[in-house]
Design a protein around this motif. Sequence first.
Motif, PDB file in Angstrom:
ATOM      1  N   LYS A   6       0.839  -1.203   0.000  1.00 34.46           N
ATOM      2  CA  LYS A   6       0.000   0.000   0.000  1.00 34.46           C
ATOM      3  C   LYS A   6       0.876   1.257   0.000  1.00 34.46           C
ATOM      4  O   LYS A   6       0.617   2.214  -0.733  1.00 34.46           O
ATOM      5  CB  LYS A   6      -0.938  -0.005   1.202  1.00 34.46           C
ATOM      6  CG  LYS A   6      -1.923   1.130   1.192  1.00 34.46           C
ATOM      7  CD  LYS A   6      -2.947   1.021   2.299  1.00 34.46           C
ATOM      8  CE  LYS A   6      -3.938   2.164   2.194  1.00 34.46           C
ATOM      9  NZ  LYS A   6      -5.061   2.020   3.104  1.00 34.46           N
ATOM     10  N   ALA A   7       1.936   1.244   0.811  1.00 35.99           N
ATOM     11  CA  ALA A   7       2.836   2.401   0.880  1.00 35.99           C
ATOM     12  C   ALA A   7       3.530   2.647  -0.464  1.00 35.99           C
ATOM     13  O   ALA A   7       3.676   3.796  -0.893  1.00 35.99           O
ATOM     14  CB  ALA A   7       3.869   2.203   1.992  1.00 35.99           C
ATOM     15  N   GLN A   8       3.956   1.579  -1.136  1.00 39.56           N
ATOM     16  CA  GLN A   8       4.592   1.732  -2.442  1.00 39.56           C
ATOM     17  C   GLN A   8       3.601   2.274  -3.466  1.00 39.56           C
ATOM     18  O   GLN A   8       3.950   3.150  -4.258  1.00 39.56           O
ATOM     19  CB  GLN A   8       5.157   0.386  -2.912  1.00 39.56           C
ATOM     20  CG  GLN A   8       6.370  -0.056  -2.132  1.00 39.56           C
ATOM     21  CD  GLN A   8       6.743  -1.498  -2.398  1.00 39.56           C
ATOM     22  OE1 GLN A   8       5.899  -2.332  -2.736  1.00 39.56           O
ATOM     23  NE2 GLN A   8       8.023  -1.806  -2.231  1.00 39.56           N
ATOM     24  N   HIS A   9       2.397   1.766  -3.433  1.00 37.04           N
ATOM     25  CA  HIS A   9       1.357   2.233  -4.347  1.00 37.04           C
ATOM     26  C   HIS A   9       1.113   3.731  -4.160  1.00 37.04           C
ATOM     27  O   HIS A   9       1.064   4.499  -5.137  1.00 37.04           O
ATOM     28  CB  HIS A   9       0.067   1.434  -4.115  1.00 37.04           C
ATOM     29  CG  HIS A   9      -0.993   1.694  -5.120  1.00 37.04           C
ATOM     30  ND1 HIS A   9      -1.971   2.649  -4.947  1.00 37.04           N
ATOM     31  CD2 HIS A   9      -1.217   1.132  -6.332  1.00 37.04           C
ATOM     32  CE1 HIS A   9      -2.754   2.657  -6.001  1.00 37.04           C
ATOM     33  NE2 HIS A   9      -2.335   1.745  -6.857  1.00 37.04           N
ATOM     34  N   LEU A  13       1.929   6.737  -6.858  1.00 33.83           N
ATOM     35  CA  LEU A  13       0.896   7.688  -7.295  1.00 33.83           C
ATOM     36  C   LEU A  13       1.367   9.123  -7.084  1.00 33.83           C
ATOM     37  O   LEU A  13       1.195   9.986  -7.958  1.00 33.83           O
ATOM     38  CB  LEU A  13      -0.405   7.450  -6.540  1.00 33.83           C
ATOM     39  CG  LEU A  13      -1.323   6.381  -7.088  1.00 33.83           C
ATOM     40  CD1 LEU A  13      -2.512   6.175  -6.156  1.00 33.83           C
ATOM     41  CD2 LEU A  13      -1.807   6.729  -8.490  1.00 33.83           C
ATOM     42  N   LYS A  14       1.971   9.372  -5.935  1.00 32.78           N
ATOM     43  CA  LYS A  14       2.498  10.712  -5.629  1.00 32.78           C
ATOM     44  C   LYS A  14       3.560  11.094  -6.665  1.00 32.78           C
ATOM     45  O   LYS A  14       3.572  12.218  -7.169  1.00 32.78           O
ATOM     46  CB  LYS A  14       3.075  10.737  -4.224  1.00 32.78           C
ATOM     47  CG  LYS A  14       3.634  12.064  -3.804  1.00 32.78           C
ATOM     48  CD  LYS A  14       4.163  12.009  -2.382  1.00 32.78           C
ATOM     49  CE  LYS A  14       4.839  13.299  -2.010  1.00 32.78           C
ATOM     50  NZ  LYS A  14       5.445  13.244  -0.671  1.00 32.78           N
ATOM     51  N   ALA A  45       8.925   3.467 -10.790  1.00 31.95           N
ATOM     52  CA  ALA A  45       9.032   4.719 -10.051  1.00 31.95           C
ATOM     53  C   ALA A  45       7.704   5.433  -9.847  1.00 31.95           C
ATOM     54  O   ALA A  45       7.545   6.147  -8.859  1.00 31.95           O
ATOM     55  CB  ALA A  45       9.990   5.668 -10.773  1.00 31.95           C
ATOM     56  N   SER A  46       6.749   5.275 -10.766  1.00 29.86           N
ATOM     57  CA  SER A  46       5.519   6.055 -10.648  1.00 29.86           C
ATOM     58  C   SER A  46       4.342   5.336 -11.289  1.00 29.86           C
ATOM     59  O   SER A  46       4.522   4.414 -12.087  1.00 29.86           O
ATOM     60  CB  SER A  46       5.697   7.435 -11.280  1.00 29.86           C
ATOM     61  OG  SER A  46       5.949   7.316 -12.663  1.00 29.86           O
ATOM     62  N   GLU A  88       7.810 -11.501  -8.738  1.00 24.49           N
ATOM     63  CA  GLU A  88       7.939 -11.223  -7.309  1.00 24.49           C
ATOM     64  C   GLU A  88       8.480  -9.816  -7.071  1.00 24.49           C
ATOM     65  O   GLU A  88       9.136  -9.240  -7.928  1.00 24.49           O
ATOM     66  CB  GLU A  88       8.882 -12.228  -6.644  1.00 24.49           C
ATOM     67  CG  GLU A  88       8.360 -13.639  -6.629  1.00 24.49           C
ATOM     68  CD  GLU A  88       9.272 -14.585  -5.875  1.00 24.49           C
ATOM     69  OE1 GLU A  88      10.139 -14.120  -5.097  1.00 24.49           O
ATOM     70  OE2 GLU A  88       9.115 -15.795  -6.057  1.00 24.49           O
ATOM     71  N   ARG A  89       8.223  -9.330  -5.878  1.00 22.99           N
ATOM     72  CA  ARG A  89       8.770  -8.050  -5.412  1.00 22.99           C
ATOM     73  C   ARG A  89       9.989  -8.346  -4.563  1.00 22.99           C
ATOM     74  O   ARG A  89       9.958  -9.201  -3.687  1.00 22.99           O
ATOM     75  CB  ARG A  89       7.712  -7.319  -4.586  1.00 22.99           C
ATOM     76  CG  ARG A  89       8.192  -6.075  -3.890  1.00 22.99           C
ATOM     77  CD  ARG A  89       7.074  -5.321  -3.166  1.00 22.99           C
ATOM     78  NE  ARG A  89       5.897  -6.080  -2.829  1.00 22.99           N
ATOM     79  CZ  ARG A  89       5.672  -6.626  -1.632  1.00 22.99           C
ATOM     80  NH1 ARG A  89       6.541  -6.509  -0.667  1.00 22.99           N
ATOM     81  NH2 ARG A  89       4.559  -7.313  -1.407  1.00 22.99           N
ATOM     82  N   ASP A  90      11.086  -7.642  -4.813  1.00 21.86           N
ATOM     83  CA  ASP A  90      12.285  -7.780  -3.984  1.00 21.86           C
ATOM     84  C   ASP A  90      12.050  -6.984  -2.703  1.00 21.86           C
ATOM     85  O   ASP A  90      12.096  -5.759  -2.702  1.00 21.86           O
ATOM     86  CB  ASP A  90      13.508  -7.261  -4.733  1.00 21.86           C
ATOM     87  CG  ASP A  90      14.812  -7.501  -3.988  1.00 21.86           C
ATOM     88  OD1 ASP A  90      14.781  -7.661  -2.752  1.00 21.86           O
ATOM     89  OD2 ASP A  90      15.864  -7.538  -4.648  1.00 21.86           O
ATOM     90  N   GLN A  91      11.798  -7.684  -1.627  1.00 20.35           N
ATOM     91  CA  GLN A  91      11.435  -7.052  -0.363  1.00 20.35           C
ATOM     92  C   GLN A  91      12.616  -6.372   0.326  1.00 20.35           C
ATOM     93  O   GLN A  91      12.429  -5.606   1.272  1.00 20.35           O
ATOM     94  CB  GLN A  91      10.818  -8.080   0.575  1.00 20.35           C
ATOM     95  CG  GLN A  91       9.550  -8.683   0.017  1.00 20.35           C
ATOM     96  CD  GLN A  91       8.951  -9.716   0.932  1.00 20.35           C
ATOM     97  OE1 GLN A  91       8.763  -9.465   2.113  1.00 20.35           O
ATOM     98  NE2 GLN A  91       8.657 -10.886   0.382  1.00 20.35           N
ATOM     99  N   HIS A  92      13.835  -6.649  -0.122  1.00 19.35           N
ATOM    100  CA  HIS A  92      15.023  -6.111   0.539  1.00 19.35           C
ATOM    101  C   HIS A  92      15.727  -5.024  -0.277  1.00 19.35           C
ATOM    102  O   HIS A  92      16.751  -4.508   0.150  1.00 19.35           O
ATOM    103  CB  HIS A  92      16.002  -7.246   0.843  1.00 19.35           C
ATOM    104  CG  HIS A  92      15.374  -8.347   1.639  1.00 19.35           C
ATOM    105  ND1 HIS A  92      15.070  -8.210   2.972  1.00 19.35           N
ATOM    106  CD2 HIS A  92      14.949  -9.578   1.277  1.00 19.35           C
ATOM    107  CE1 HIS A  92      14.510  -9.321   3.401  1.00 19.35           C
ATOM    108  NE2 HIS A  92      14.416 -10.164   2.398  1.00 19.35           N
TER     109      HIS A  92
END
Length: 116
Positions: A6-9, A13-14, A45-46, A88-92
């Motif tokens: 959610k924070a990345q989304h 958007l910002k 990035a966006s 997958e998303r690289d969580q690190h």
Amino acid sequence: MKLLTKAQHLQMLKNGQMAESNPAFDPHPVVKLFTPDGGATWLLASLDPTEPDIAFGLCDLGFGFPELGTVRLSELAAARGRLGLPIERDQHWAATAPISAYASASIARQRLVDRL
């Protein structure tokens, strides 16, 4: 696993809103996505504020031609690699430079560079 938290989304958007109002805006990538059973990688990035399924970033499908461009998140979510594994998303991973720096380094090396 969801492609974006959610924070990345929200951050993407910002960044998309900032890019709309300032074409020179050069955000840091927010998320690194990859195929665990292939050579594709995305540093995104966006998001397009009017169509948030469209992400902008550095894309490399593993053929030696990384480029800045757009991709649909829904297509990435549906994609599967050679062994049927999802993206997958690289969580690190965390960006240390703007997207333009990653693009310059990647294009020069003909592969996506995710560490600067």
